[in-house]
Motif scaffolding. Sequence first.
Motif, PDB file in Angstrom:
ATOM      1  N   PRO B 343      22.601  43.249  -5.969  1.00  0.00           N
ATOM      2  CA  PRO B 343      21.793  44.425  -6.173  1.00  0.00           C
ATOM      3  C   PRO B 343      21.256  44.564  -8.036  1.00  0.00           C
ATOM      4  O   PRO B 343      20.048  45.135  -8.051  1.00  0.00           O
ATOM      5  N   MET B 344      21.907  43.634  -8.689  1.00  0.00           N
ATOM      6  CA  MET B 344      21.308  43.929 -10.102  1.00  0.00           C
ATOM      7  C   MET B 344      19.991  43.291 -10.222  1.00  0.00           C
ATOM      8  O   MET B 344      19.459  43.566 -11.152  1.00  0.00           O
ATOM      9  N   VAL B 345      19.554  42.528  -9.235  1.00  0.00           N
ATOM     10  CA  VAL B 345      18.310  41.610  -9.282  1.00  0.00           C
ATOM     11  C   VAL B 345      17.270  42.934  -8.993  1.00  0.00           C
ATOM     12  O   VAL B 345      16.054  42.818  -9.324  1.00  0.00           O
ATOM     13  N   ASN B 346      17.737  44.026  -8.738  1.00  0.00           N
ATOM     14  CA  ASN B 346      16.998  45.082  -8.415  1.00  0.00           C
ATOM     15  C   ASN B 346      16.064  45.549  -9.722  1.00  0.00           C
ATOM     16  O   ASN B 346      15.151  46.286  -9.821  1.00  0.00           O
ATOM     17  N   ILE B 347      16.893  45.477 -10.810  1.00  0.00           N
ATOM     18  CA  ILE B 347      16.450  45.948 -12.101  1.00  0.00           C
ATOM     19  C   ILE B 347      15.428  45.235 -12.682  1.00  0.00           C
ATOM     20  O   ILE B 347      14.469  45.634 -12.919  1.00  0.00           O
ATOM     21  N   GLU B 464       7.763  34.533   3.310  1.00  0.00           N
ATOM     22  CA  GLU B 464       8.012  35.458   2.215  1.00  0.00           C
ATOM     23  C   GLU B 464       9.342  34.964   1.538  1.00  0.00           C
ATOM     24  O   GLU B 464      10.304  35.160   2.204  1.00  0.00           O
ATOM     25  N   THR B 465       9.348  35.043   0.171  1.00  0.00           N
ATOM     26  CA  THR B 465      10.680  34.733  -0.326  1.00  0.00           C
ATOM     27  C   THR B 465      11.129  35.946  -0.974  1.00  0.00           C
ATOM     28  O   THR B 465      10.446  37.021  -1.630  1.00  0.00           O
ATOM     29  N   VAL B 466      12.344  36.425  -0.556  1.00  0.00           N
ATOM     30  CA  VAL B 466      13.222  37.523  -1.292  1.00  0.00           C
ATOM     31  C   VAL B 466      14.457  36.894  -1.742  1.00  0.00           C
ATOM     32  O   VAL B 466      15.267  36.401  -0.886  1.00  0.00           O
ATOM     33  N   ILE B 467      14.593  37.005  -3.118  1.00  0.00           N
ATOM     34  CA  ILE B 467      15.830  36.528  -3.677  1.00  0.00           C
ATOM     35  C   ILE B 467      16.955  37.287  -3.254  1.00  0.00           C
ATOM     36  O   ILE B 467      17.055  38.344  -2.792  1.00  0.00           O
ATOM     37  N   GLY B 468      17.948  36.355  -2.554  1.00  0.00           N
ATOM     38  CA  GLY B 468      19.249  37.050  -2.281  1.00  0.00           C
ATOM     39  C   GLY B 468      19.346  37.054  -0.633  1.00  0.00           C
ATOM     40  O   GLY B 468      20.203  37.407   0.051  1.00  0.00           O
ATOM     41  N   ILE B 469      17.951  36.943   0.040  1.00  0.00           N
ATOM     42  CA  ILE B 469      17.949  37.295   1.481  1.00  0.00           C
ATOM     43  C   ILE B 469      17.427  35.673   1.824  1.00  0.00           C
ATOM     44  O   ILE B 469      18.393  35.319   2.796  1.00  0.00           O
ATOM     45  N   ASN B 470      16.384  35.163   1.502  1.00  0.00           N
ATOM     46  CA  ASN B 470      16.128  33.758   1.998  1.00  0.00           C
ATOM     47  C   ASN B 470      15.963  32.929   0.794  1.00  0.00           C
ATOM     48  O   ASN B 470      15.562  31.791   1.065  1.00  0.00           O
ATOM     49  N   SER B 471      16.536  33.029  -0.373  1.00  0.00           N
ATOM     50  CA  SER B 471      16.284  32.366  -1.574  1.00  0.00           C
ATOM     51  C   SER B 471      17.567  32.535  -2.390  1.00  0.00           C
ATOM     52  O   SER B 471      17.648  33.862  -2.743  1.00  0.00           O
ATOM     53  N   HIS B 472      18.259  31.698  -3.087  1.00  0.00           N
ATOM     54  CA  HIS B 472      19.244  31.850  -4.082  1.00  0.00           C
ATOM     55  C   HIS B 472      20.361  32.740  -3.267  1.00  0.00           C
ATOM     56  O   HIS B 472      20.810  33.759  -4.071  1.00  0.00           O
ATOM     57  N   GLN B 473      20.639  32.725  -2.089  1.00  0.00           N
ATOM     58  CA  GLN B 473      21.589  33.558  -1.308  1.00  0.00           C
ATOM     59  C   GLN B 473      23.078  33.334  -1.958  1.00  0.00           C
ATOM     60  O   GLN B 473      23.160  32.127  -2.589  1.00  0.00           O
ATOM     61  N   GLU B 474      23.770  34.306  -2.039  1.00  0.00           N
ATOM     62  CA  GLU B 474      25.289  34.306  -2.639  1.00  0.00           C
ATOM     63  C   GLU B 474      26.142  34.778  -1.325  1.00  0.00           C
ATOM     64  O   GLU B 474      25.632  35.608  -0.615  1.00  0.00           O
ATOM     65  N   ASN B 475      27.072  33.997  -0.922  1.00  0.00           N
ATOM     66  CA  ASN B 475      27.893  34.455   0.136  1.00  0.00           C
ATOM     67  C   ASN B 475      28.610  35.884  -0.248  1.00  0.00           C
ATOM     68  O   ASN B 475      28.868  36.679   0.673  1.00  0.00           O
ATOM     69  N   ASP B 476      28.870  35.850  -1.322  1.00  0.00           N
ATOM     70  CA  ASP B 476      29.605  37.029  -1.700  1.00  0.00           C
ATOM     71  C   ASP B 476      29.033  38.520  -1.723  1.00  0.00           C
ATOM     72  O   ASP B 476      27.881  38.445  -2.155  1.00  0.00           O
ATOM     73  N   ARG B 477      29.250  39.194  -0.425  1.00  0.00           N
ATOM     74  CA  ARG B 477      28.342  40.318  -0.219  1.00  0.00           C
ATOM     75  C   ARG B 477      29.168  41.703  -0.926  1.00  0.00           C
ATOM     76  O   ARG B 477      28.706  42.858  -0.720  1.00  0.00           O
ATOM     77  N   GLU B 478      30.436  41.437  -1.638  1.00  0.00           N
ATOM     78  CA  GLU B 478      31.167  42.455  -2.262  1.00  0.00           C
ATOM     79  C   GLU B 478      30.024  43.251  -3.196  1.00  0.00           C
ATOM     80  O   GLU B 478      29.473  42.729  -3.976  1.00  0.00           O
ATOM     81  N   GLU B 479      30.328  44.746  -2.953  1.00  0.00           N
ATOM     82  CA  GLU B 479      29.175  45.550  -3.934  1.00  0.00           C
ATOM     83  C   GLU B 479      30.139  45.441  -5.229  1.00  0.00           C
ATOM     84  O   GLU B 479      31.366  45.652  -5.327  1.00  0.00           O
TER      85      GLU B 479
END
Lengths: 134, 561
Positions: B343-347, B464-479
């Motif tokens: 979520p911090m990528v939203n900043i 379409e690239t969305v960081i965290g969805i289909n690019s540079h994903q991380e498995n950790d989904r902990e908020e």
Amino acid sequence: MKDKTRVIMVKLGLDGHWRGITTVSLILKNAGMEVIFAGFQTIESAISIAEQEDVDVIGLSIHSGAHIPWTRKFVEALNERKLKDEFVLVVGGVIPDADVDALREIGADGIYGPGSTAEEIVRSIQEKVKEKRI
Amino acid sequence: MFNEDDIADIKAEKEKWVEKAGNHKDAETFRVTPSGIKIKNVYTPEDISNLDYLKDVNFPGSYPYTRGVYPAMYRERPWTIRMFSGFATPEETNKRWKMLLNSGQTGFSAAVDLLTFYGTDPDDPGVDAEVEVGTTGVPLYSIRGVEALVKDLPIEDISVALVTEPMTAVALTSTYFNVAKNNGVPLARVAGTTQNDIGTMCIGYITRDSLEPDKLLKLACDLIEYCTAMKKAPRWNPINFTTYNYREGGINAVQEIAFGFTNAIDHIEELLKRGWHIDDFASRLAFHLSADRNFFEEIAKYRAARRIWARLLVEKYKAKDPRSIIMKYHVQTAGSSLTAQQPMVNIPRTAIQALEAVLGGCQSLHTNSYDEAICLPTEEAVKLAVRTQQVIMEETGVVDTIDPLAGSYYVEWLTGEIETRILDYMQEIETQGGFVKALASGWLHGEMQKAFNERQNAIAEGRETVIGINSHQENDREETYAPFKTNALAAGVEKERLVKLRKERNSQKILVLLDRLRADCTENKNVMPTVMELMGEGATLGEVAGVYREIWGIWDLPIAV
């Protein structure tokens, strides 16, 4: 036994975010399920359509942040009618990870928050229906 | 903008450059914007050789306003920092608004709850108040709620946006006007905006038990007529065509503006039919646009939109008053671009989108908070969003010169390209009978759904690239933060407020006024004068919307799967 998985898709209350429910409805349809797009319903009307239509799955789409109270009320209504085991109950929408355990405890069989993929949703529903039919 | 010899020289040089730089392949490879516009690897004067500076671009504050609606823009008046906010109860929202004010917000914007949006009261047996009250916004169904919302806030100096749609726009605005008057701010001075946008409640979002689109158009125009044409509230913007809400459904920048302008055209036509002149009301037709992912396409969109609007008003509607011709708008960064993952990528996403809005010349701006993909924003997150605007305003220097991207070969070319595509798509909507007819027929819903599915597929297939969805994903989904929760006791507070109100008010008077409202609806009169009286007497939004539904019936929305 029916061949096709039958699903009813419901929006409860006043929440009118509609693209989530229409999109998931299409995904399920494309995956070969029969989808009854019921739209705005009360808990009572949704359950009675589910019974009449003999569906396997009830899908609730909740984008208002009220997924916990709505799911709780829905499960209570199913329990009162002794119908909880008749249906797979899945909930989709803007659901934080932090609420997933609570929803599972309340009685949601499948929970699909932001970022759920079409494959995940279809596979999960198929598995739950299989478990229920056994 | 360049003479023919220059263009010929540039063309020749470009061929050499392509040769020398080994750009053969690249020069022929287009990239495609979200609106489907093919983009070359480099733009030169050749691409804008037909552009006429004085005719097509001109100076800020001069027709056709491509460079901005005011001559001095942010040097004289920075954009308004207006955060959309509301939850739980009016008292709790009032606290959040004070915190925003202390953080440097310069305008208020009320996010209302679903009951207020829909026109029903917490004691209505058809709704589940415990679940709905205060969940997605602030409950404002009577004068008591609005009084509590603005308590001790400087509403004589700071404008308030009421974000509700034609079903309750007249009633909520009337309620606010009554409260403002009681607080010493007469109608002649009260400043603010009502969203009052048909599209928002019918396609961006849908409302249960809505009215037919032509009835919603009537109600929307009643508010415009009363505030602006009849000059009762001359500083109020009685409508804000909220293309943001359509855009969030997945349509592209071209469709966004075309939806908004064809919607506005239907309102203009209705008011002209009522006998008003374009200059009687056009100065207060405002917009609320999105700032989405593609940086330059969004900036070009704002510039093109101003030019199209000015020419439409002058050429088609013969507007003479310069205030009628300028397109003023609020911008919101794209909520649909935010991700629950990382979520911090939203900043940074939001900061970049806010920069688009500022480089595009917005009049006011809302920046989303990083946690909004999963909940209403926490105090910490919303303050950071305000600070993001302040960094742009006070640190970057982008406000020092007006429309700094003008003259960029690419931006000017793209502005022209988007303009052409918007005009073509507006024509397509007009062939469906215009916005309101295309809404009633379900055509617009179809376009929205098509666009949404296409975007989902594009993300799923990696186009379409969305960081965290289909690019540079991380498995950790902990908020990494605790999601905001609204107060579960709100329904009780509101029900109590309502019981008290119903006891204290003059019920006989309200019954008489509700009958007058029925007559207004049946006789197709402007409902605003009656509703102003009703809300002043303590009537509720549910009572007013109840009359609409009773007289006009319910619309069966054309949505199917």
